[in-house]
Design a protein around this motif. Structure first.
Motif, PDB file in Angstrom:
ATOM      1  N   THR A 117       0.899  -1.378  -0.158  1.00  0.00           N
ATOM      2  CA  THR A 117      -0.404  -0.081  -0.608  1.00  0.00           C
ATOM      3  C   THR A 117       1.197   1.281   0.077  1.00  0.00           C
ATOM      4  O   THR A 117       1.385   1.388   1.160  1.00  0.00           O
ATOM      5  CB  THR A 117      -0.656   0.258   1.324  1.00  0.00           C
ATOM      6  OG1 THR A 117      -0.174   0.341   2.328  1.00  0.00           O
ATOM      7  CG2 THR A 117      -1.779  -0.836   1.193  1.00  0.00           C
ATOM      8  N   THR A 118       0.503   1.376  -0.947  1.00  0.00           N
ATOM      9  CA  THR A 118       2.112   2.945  -1.231  1.00  0.00           C
ATOM     10  C   THR A 118       1.627   4.011  -2.363  1.00  0.00           C
ATOM     11  O   THR A 118       0.119   4.169  -2.408  1.00  0.00           O
ATOM     12  CB  THR A 118       3.344   2.745  -2.628  1.00  0.00           C
ATOM     13  OG1 THR A 118       2.638   2.291  -3.050  1.00  0.00           O
ATOM     14  CG2 THR A 118       3.744   1.311  -1.737  1.00  0.00           C
ATOM     15  N   ASP A 119       2.188   5.378  -1.538  1.00  0.00           N
ATOM     16  CA  ASP A 119       1.585   6.407  -1.832  1.00  0.00           C
ATOM     17  C   ASP A 119       2.049   6.733  -3.589  1.00  0.00           C
ATOM     18  O   ASP A 119       1.585   7.415  -4.498  1.00  0.00           O
ATOM     19  CB  ASP A 119       2.372   7.777  -1.541  1.00  0.00           C
ATOM     20  CG  ASP A 119       2.034   7.483   0.337  1.00  0.00           C
ATOM     21  OD1 ASP A 119       1.169   7.422   0.209  1.00  0.00           O
ATOM     22  OD2 ASP A 119       2.827   7.957   0.806  1.00  0.00           O
ATOM     23  N   ASP A 120       3.156   6.096  -4.292  1.00  0.00           N
ATOM     24  CA  ASP A 120       3.162   6.160  -5.325  1.00  0.00           C
ATOM     25  C   ASP A 120       3.578   4.756  -5.895  1.00  0.00           C
ATOM     26  O   ASP A 120       4.411   3.871  -4.948  1.00  0.00           O
ATOM     27  CB  ASP A 120       4.274   7.554  -6.023  1.00  0.00           C
ATOM     28  CG  ASP A 120       4.798   7.740  -5.607  1.00  0.00           C
ATOM     29  OD1 ASP A 120       5.932   6.312  -5.073  1.00  0.00           O
ATOM     30  OD2 ASP A 120       5.747   8.660  -4.129  1.00  0.00           O
ATOM     31  N   GLU A 121       3.732   4.688  -7.508  1.00  0.00           N
ATOM     32  CA  GLU A 121       4.253   3.878  -8.460  1.00  0.00           C
ATOM     33  C   GLU A 121       6.035   3.759  -7.846  1.00  0.00           C
ATOM     34  O   GLU A 121       6.626   2.304  -7.584  1.00  0.00           O
ATOM     35  CB  GLU A 121       4.423   3.894  -9.100  1.00  0.00           C
ATOM     36  CG  GLU A 121       5.202   2.622 -11.090  1.00  0.00           C
ATOM     37  CD  GLU A 121       4.632   2.978 -11.813  1.00  0.00           C
ATOM     38  OE1 GLU A 121       4.870   2.179 -12.846  1.00  0.00           O
ATOM     39  OE2 GLU A 121       4.208   3.431 -12.858  1.00  0.00           O
ATOM     40  N   ALA A 122       7.078   4.735  -8.043  1.00  0.00           N
ATOM     41  CA  ALA A 122       8.362   4.134  -7.540  1.00  0.00           C
ATOM     42  C   ALA A 122       8.481   3.127  -5.673  1.00  0.00           C
ATOM     43  O   ALA A 122       8.924   2.729  -5.417  1.00  0.00           O
ATOM     44  CB  ALA A 122       8.931   6.129  -7.074  1.00  0.00           C
ATOM     45  N   GLN A 123       7.250   3.691  -5.018  1.00  0.00           N
ATOM     46  CA  GLN A 123       7.236   3.225  -3.914  1.00  0.00           C
ATOM     47  C   GLN A 123       7.527   2.194  -3.580  1.00  0.00           C
ATOM     48  O   GLN A 123       8.015   0.850  -3.010  1.00  0.00           O
ATOM     49  CB  GLN A 123       7.033   4.082  -2.840  1.00  0.00           C
ATOM     50  CG  GLN A 123       6.946   5.109  -2.435  1.00  0.00           C
ATOM     51  CD  GLN A 123       5.762   6.239  -1.347  1.00  0.00           C
ATOM     52  OE1 GLN A 123       4.654   5.586  -1.036  1.00  0.00           O
ATOM     53  NE2 GLN A 123       6.520   6.702  -0.221  1.00  0.00           N
ATOM     54  N   ALA A 124       6.140   1.459  -4.571  1.00  0.00           N
ATOM     55  CA  ALA A 124       6.056   0.563  -5.103  1.00  0.00           C
ATOM     56  C   ALA A 124       7.126  -0.383  -6.240  1.00  0.00           C
ATOM     57  O   ALA A 124       7.613  -1.732  -5.781  1.00  0.00           O
ATOM     58  CB  ALA A 124       4.788  -0.411  -5.362  1.00  0.00           C
ATOM     59  N   LEU A 125       7.852  -0.272  -6.591  1.00  0.00           N
ATOM     60  CA  LEU A 125       8.868  -0.034  -7.314  1.00  0.00           C
ATOM     61  C   LEU A 125       9.984  -0.564  -6.578  1.00  0.00           C
ATOM     62  O   LEU A 125      10.884  -1.894  -6.783  1.00  0.00           O
ATOM     63  CB  LEU A 125       9.468   0.169  -8.824  1.00  0.00           C
ATOM     64  CG  LEU A 125       8.046   0.241  -9.978  1.00  0.00           C
ATOM     65  CD1 LEU A 125       8.083   1.271 -11.044  1.00  0.00           C
ATOM     66  CD2 LEU A 125       7.909  -0.899 -10.562  1.00  0.00           C
ATOM     67  N   ASP A 126      10.379   0.269  -5.827  1.00  0.00           N
ATOM     68  CA  ASP A 126      11.378   0.095  -4.637  1.00  0.00           C
ATOM     69  C   ASP A 126      11.178  -1.413  -3.772  1.00  0.00           C
ATOM     70  O   ASP A 126      12.521  -1.468  -2.843  1.00  0.00           O
ATOM     71  CB  ASP A 126      11.362   1.423  -3.861  1.00  0.00           C
ATOM     72  CG  ASP A 126      12.610   1.751  -3.658  1.00  0.00           C
ATOM     73  OD1 ASP A 126      14.174   0.627  -4.066  1.00  0.00           O
ATOM     74  OD2 ASP A 126      12.789   2.230  -2.559  1.00  0.00           O
ATOM     75  N   ARG A 127       9.829  -1.410  -3.527  1.00  0.00           N
ATOM     76  CA  ARG A 127       9.959  -2.826  -2.860  1.00  0.00           C
ATOM     77  C   ARG A 127       9.351  -4.184  -3.227  1.00  0.00           C
ATOM     78  O   ARG A 127       8.869  -4.915  -2.967  1.00  0.00           O
ATOM     79  CB  ARG A 127       8.572  -2.543  -1.342  1.00  0.00           C
ATOM     80  CG  ARG A 127       8.882  -1.617  -0.659  1.00  0.00           C
ATOM     81  CD  ARG A 127       7.525  -0.712  -0.193  1.00  0.00           C
ATOM     82  NE  ARG A 127       7.330   0.096   1.154  1.00  0.00           N
ATOM     83  CZ  ARG A 127       8.050   1.496   1.023  1.00  0.00           C
ATOM     84  NH1 ARG A 127       8.516   1.730  -0.801  1.00  0.00           N
ATOM     85  NH2 ARG A 127       7.825   2.201   1.877  1.00  0.00           N
ATOM     86  N   ALA A 128       9.264  -4.017  -4.443  1.00  0.00           N
ATOM     87  CA  ALA A 128       8.925  -5.637  -5.645  1.00  0.00           C
ATOM     88  C   ALA A 128      10.447  -6.335  -5.389  1.00  0.00           C
ATOM     89  O   ALA A 128       9.581  -7.636  -6.232  1.00  0.00           O
ATOM     90  CB  ALA A 128       8.669  -4.795  -6.751  1.00  0.00           C
ATOM     91  N   GLY A 129      11.351  -6.579  -5.067  1.00  0.00           N
ATOM     92  CA  GLY A 129      12.079  -7.649  -5.752  1.00  0.00           C
ATOM     93  C   GLY A 129      12.723  -6.973  -6.575  1.00  0.00           C
ATOM     94  O   GLY A 129      13.943  -8.570  -7.408  1.00  0.00           O
ATOM     95  N   LEU A 130      12.374  -6.045  -7.388  1.00  0.00           N
ATOM     96  CA  LEU A 130      13.428  -6.018  -8.488  1.00  0.00           C
ATOM     97  C   LEU A 130      14.731  -5.802  -8.974  1.00  0.00           C
ATOM     98  O   LEU A 130      15.109  -5.768  -7.451  1.00  0.00           O
ATOM     99  CB  LEU A 130      12.655  -5.103  -9.857  1.00  0.00           C
ATOM    100  CG  LEU A 130      10.795  -5.266  -9.967  1.00  0.00           C
ATOM    101  CD1 LEU A 130      10.473  -3.713 -10.854  1.00  0.00           C
ATOM    102  CD2 LEU A 130      11.299  -6.265 -10.943  1.00  0.00           C
ATOM    103  N   ALA A 131      15.827  -5.753  -9.752  1.00  0.00           N
ATOM    104  CA  ALA A 131      17.026  -5.430  -9.472  1.00  0.00           C
ATOM    105  C   ALA A 131      17.402  -4.479  -8.764  1.00  0.00           C
ATOM    106  O   ALA A 131      18.329  -4.166  -8.294  1.00  0.00           O
ATOM    107  CB  ALA A 131      17.498  -5.605 -10.972  1.00  0.00           C
TER     108      ALA A 131
END
Length: 156
Positions: A117-131
Motif C-alpha cells: 500500500t504505497t503513495d506512488d508507483e516509485a515506492q511500489a517498485l522499490d519494494r517489488a524485489g526488482l534489480a
C-alpha cells in the motif's frame, strides 16, 4: 523506508503445499513480487506451489480463503494498491487487509502478507524485489508464512 530492523529468516518449507495468490494490477511490480516469492519458496525447498491471479487486491481475501480451505499449508497474498486522488485507496486497503487477517484467523492457515500500500508507483517498485529495488516483499511474505507454518506444526 520500512524494512529497517527486519530479521533474517531462513525457513524449511519442505513438504509444504503453498498457494501464491497475486493481483493482476501493476504488472511490473507484481512480476517482481511473484518472482521473489517463487525464489524464496524454492530456497525453502517447497516444491508444491500453485499460482493463481486475482482481478485486483480487493479479491485477494476470498481467493486466499478458498485455497486455505483446500488444504494448502500456507497462502501468499501479493498485491499493490497505489494511492490516488479518491478515497478508493483507503477502502480497498482496509478491506483487503482486514479480509486477509480474517482468513488467517478463521482457517488457521498462515497468510503471507505481500500487499503493498504505497503513495506512488516509485515506492511500489522499490519494494517489488526488482534489480533496483531496496526490498523484496514477495520474499518476506513467504518467509513470514512459512515461519508461522513451522511454529504451528510444533503445536500439533
Amino acid at each position: 523506508m520500512s524494512g529497517n530492523g527486519a530479521p533474517t529468516i531462513f525457513v524449511d518449507g519442505e513438504g509444504a503445499r503453498v498457494a501464491i495468490v497475486a493481483s493482476r494490477w501493476h504488472t511490473e511490480v507484481m512480476d517482481g513480487l511473484i518472482a521473489g516469492a517463487q525464489a524464496a519458496l524454492a530456497e525453502a525447498k517447497v516444491t508444491d506451489v500453485t499460482v493463481a491471479r486475482a482481478p485486483g487486491s480487493f479479491e485477494l481475501p476470498i481467493l486466499c480463503q478458498a485455497y486455505a480451505r483446500q488444504g494448502f499449508d500456507a497462502v501468499i497474498a501479493l498485491g499493490v494498491i497505489i494511492r490516488g486522488g479518491t478515497p478508493h485507496f483507503e477502502y480497498v486497503s482496509a478491506a483487503a487487509t482486514d479480509g486477509l487477517s480474517r482468513v488467517a484467523l478463521d482457517t488457521g492457515v498462515p497468510i503471507g502478507f505481500g500487499l503493498l500500500t504505497t503513495d506512488d508507483e516509485a515506492q511500489a517498485l522499490d519494494r517489488a524485489g526488482l534489480a533496483d529495488s531496496r526490498e523484496d516483499k514477495g520474499r518476506e511474505a513467504v518467509e513470514a508464512a512459512l515461519s508461522t507454518w513451522n511454529v504451528l506444526r510444533t503445536l500439533g
